[in-house]
Design an enzyme around this catalytic site. Structure first.
Site, mmCIF file in Angstrom:
data_model
loop_
_atom_site.group_PDB
_atom_site.id
_atom_site.type_symbol
_atom_site.label_atom_id
_atom_site.label_comp_id
_atom_site.label_asym_id
_atom_site.label_seq_id
_atom_site.Cartn_x
_atom_site.Cartn_y
_atom_site.Cartn_z
ATOM 1 N N TYR A 143 1.662 49.680 -37.167
ATOM 2 C CA TYR A 143 1.827 48.718 -38.262
ATOM 3 C C TYR A 143 0.541 48.565 -39.073
ATOM 4 C CZ TYR A 143 6.381 46.663 -37.074
ATOM 5 O OH TYR A 143 7.714 46.447 -36.872
ATOM 6 N N LYS A 157 5.560 55.616 -24.689
ATOM 7 C CA LYS A 157 6.042 56.994 -24.844
ATOM 8 C C LYS A 157 4.892 57.892 -24.407
ATOM 9 C CE LYS A 157 9.224 59.899 -26.232
ATOM 10 N NZ LYS A 157 10.543 60.046 -25.592
ATOM 11 N N ASP A 202 12.611 55.328 -24.878
ATOM 12 C CA ASP A 202 14.007 55.746 -25.041
ATOM 13 C C ASP A 202 14.831 55.322 -23.820
ATOM 14 O OD1 ASP A 202 12.412 57.552 -23.673
ATOM 15 O OD2 ASP A 202 13.272 59.351 -24.561
ATOM 16 N N ASP A 210 9.059 45.680 -31.454
ATOM 17 C CA ASP A 210 9.917 45.283 -32.577
ATOM 18 C C ASP A 210 11.335 45.788 -32.345
ATOM 19 O OD1 ASP A 210 10.654 44.386 -35.191
ATOM 20 O OD2 ASP A 210 10.546 46.474 -35.845
ATOM 21 N N ASP A 214 15.213 43.634 -31.041
ATOM 22 C CA ASP A 214 16.547 43.580 -31.655
ATOM 23 C C ASP A 214 17.636 43.970 -30.651
ATOM 24 O OD1 ASP A 214 15.173 42.921 -33.984
ATOM 25 O OD2 ASP A 214 16.545 44.042 -35.261
#
Ligand code: IPM
Ligand code: MG
Length: 372
Positions: free
Chosen positions: A142, A189, A221, A245, A249
């Site tokens: 970001y 990751k 993942d 982030d 969700d």
């Protein structure tokens, strides 16, 4: 307690939902005898329209000089549709997080019992879910260097982390795990990204100082899949900015509606409270948005200042609204209740019988009352 609260309603449904959170904080103020002052300021698309800047200087100054910030939402489809826009509403939020050094974003995911049956996921999968995402908020992709080639055909965003940035949030996450079910899952990751390998190294080292906490690693993942398959396995999830982030969700689905998820963003000297959902422009001005995420964010604000009983009274009032099905249409398509009405009901029920009891106990202690 006296608290100076900066109110940044922002765009879309932001103003409608924060208005309900303010009503609830005012009810807490009255019921428990506190003094909260609210000062409003512009942020996001509305600030761009008025001042040409998504985070005007006076907004930042106000936030720096307040005890807490209550944030609504930002974003406007006008900017989403224009990839060439140089000034964007989201920059206001990102600059604010950075300027206040709000490095730790805390996003609890818990299921409200009355919501379970309405979830798209099976009851047996989600029942009992209770985890918290600790998302690093002021670093990573970001905030890394962004490049676009002169001819506009090549772009990059740098994901950079320092040991210091990782370790300060890791400590908070371990402490949280220690006080809960003692499990921390680092999501990364590391099979691909160098920055993720640094996260693993730093977090493993810090883990040695928290021997009672079980430390587990998951690739992002797989974590996304595990969250849907078996969300109950998680206690504290720690992740970088981007993965946090995305996973929050996913948490929104598990929790029944993203309209229910609050968050706290904390640093050394400042704290901000905001719902996880965005500005939901399609619903703006229609009085249909769910105010609960914003009201729960206000409850997290109260917790942050040690006002746990006050916070619980807000949560209890929310439970009551759900039990009586006084909810917005996202939780029940047949429901006719508006954002305002749900907010009104919750604010009006903050003084519930449990609170009366504790107030009376206190008064009895002070010799002010003989009523039990
Ligand atoms: C969030 C939001 C923001 C983010 C956007 C609005 C910039 O999605 O708080 O989760 O990506 O951090
Ligand atoms: Mg998000």
């Amino acid at each position: 307690m006296k608290l100076k609260i900066a109110l940044l309603p922002g765009d879309g449904i932001g103003p409608e939902v924060t208005a309900q959170a303010v009503k609830c904080l005012q009810a807490v103020e009255e019921t428990f005898g506190h003094q909260f002052t609210f000062t409003r300021a512009l942020v996001g698309a509305s600030a761009i329209s008025a001042k040409g800047d998504p985070l005007p200087e006076e907004t930042l100054e106000l936030c720096k000089n307040s005890d807490a910030v209550l944030f609504g939402a930002i974003g406007d489809p006008k900017y989403d549709k224009d990839p060439d826009a140089k000034i964007r509403p989201e920059q206001g939020l990102l600059r604010l997080r950075k300027a206040l050094d709000l490095f730790s974003n805390i996003r609890p995911v818990k299921i409200f019992p009355t919501i379970i049956k309405k979830s798209t996921l099976k009851e047996k999968v989600i029942k009992g879910t209770d985890f918290i995402i600790y998302r690093e908020l002021t670093g990573g992709i970001y905030f890394g260097e962004k490049k676009l080639s002169d001819d506009g055909t090549k772009a990059s965003d740098l994901c950079e982390y320092s040991e210091h940035e990782i370790s300060r949030i890791a400590h908070l996450a371990f402490k949280a795990a220690k006080s809960r079910r003692k499990k921390l899952t680092l999501v990364d990751k590391a099979n691909v990204l160098e920055s993720s390998r640094l996260w693993r190294k730093v977090v493993s080292k810090i883990g040695e100082s928290y021997p009672e906490v079980e430390l587990e690693f998951l690739f992002v993942d797989n974590a996304a899949m595990q969250l849907i398959l078996n969300p109950k396995q998680f206690d504290i999830i720690l992740s970088d900015n981007m993965f946090g982030d995305i996973l929050s969700d996913v948490g929104g689905v598990i929790g029944g509606s993203i309209g229910l998820l609050p968050s706290a963003s904390v640093g050394e000297n400042n704290a901000m409270f905001e719902p996880i959902h965005g500005s939901y422009p399609q619903a703006a001005g229609k009085n249909i948005a769910n105010p609960i995420a914003s009201i729960l964010s206000a409850a997290m604000l109260l917790n942050h200042f040690g006002l746990d009983e006050e916070s619980q009274s807000v949560v209890n009032a929310i439970y009551k609204s759900m039990k009586k099905n006084i909810v917005t249409p996202d939780l029940d398509v047949k429901s006719k209740y508006s954002t305002d009405e749900v907010g009104e009901f919750i604010a009006g029920n903050i003084v519930d019988s449990d609170n009366f009891q504790s107030i009376n106990k206190e008064n009895i202690g002070l010799g002010k009352s003989t009523i039990i």
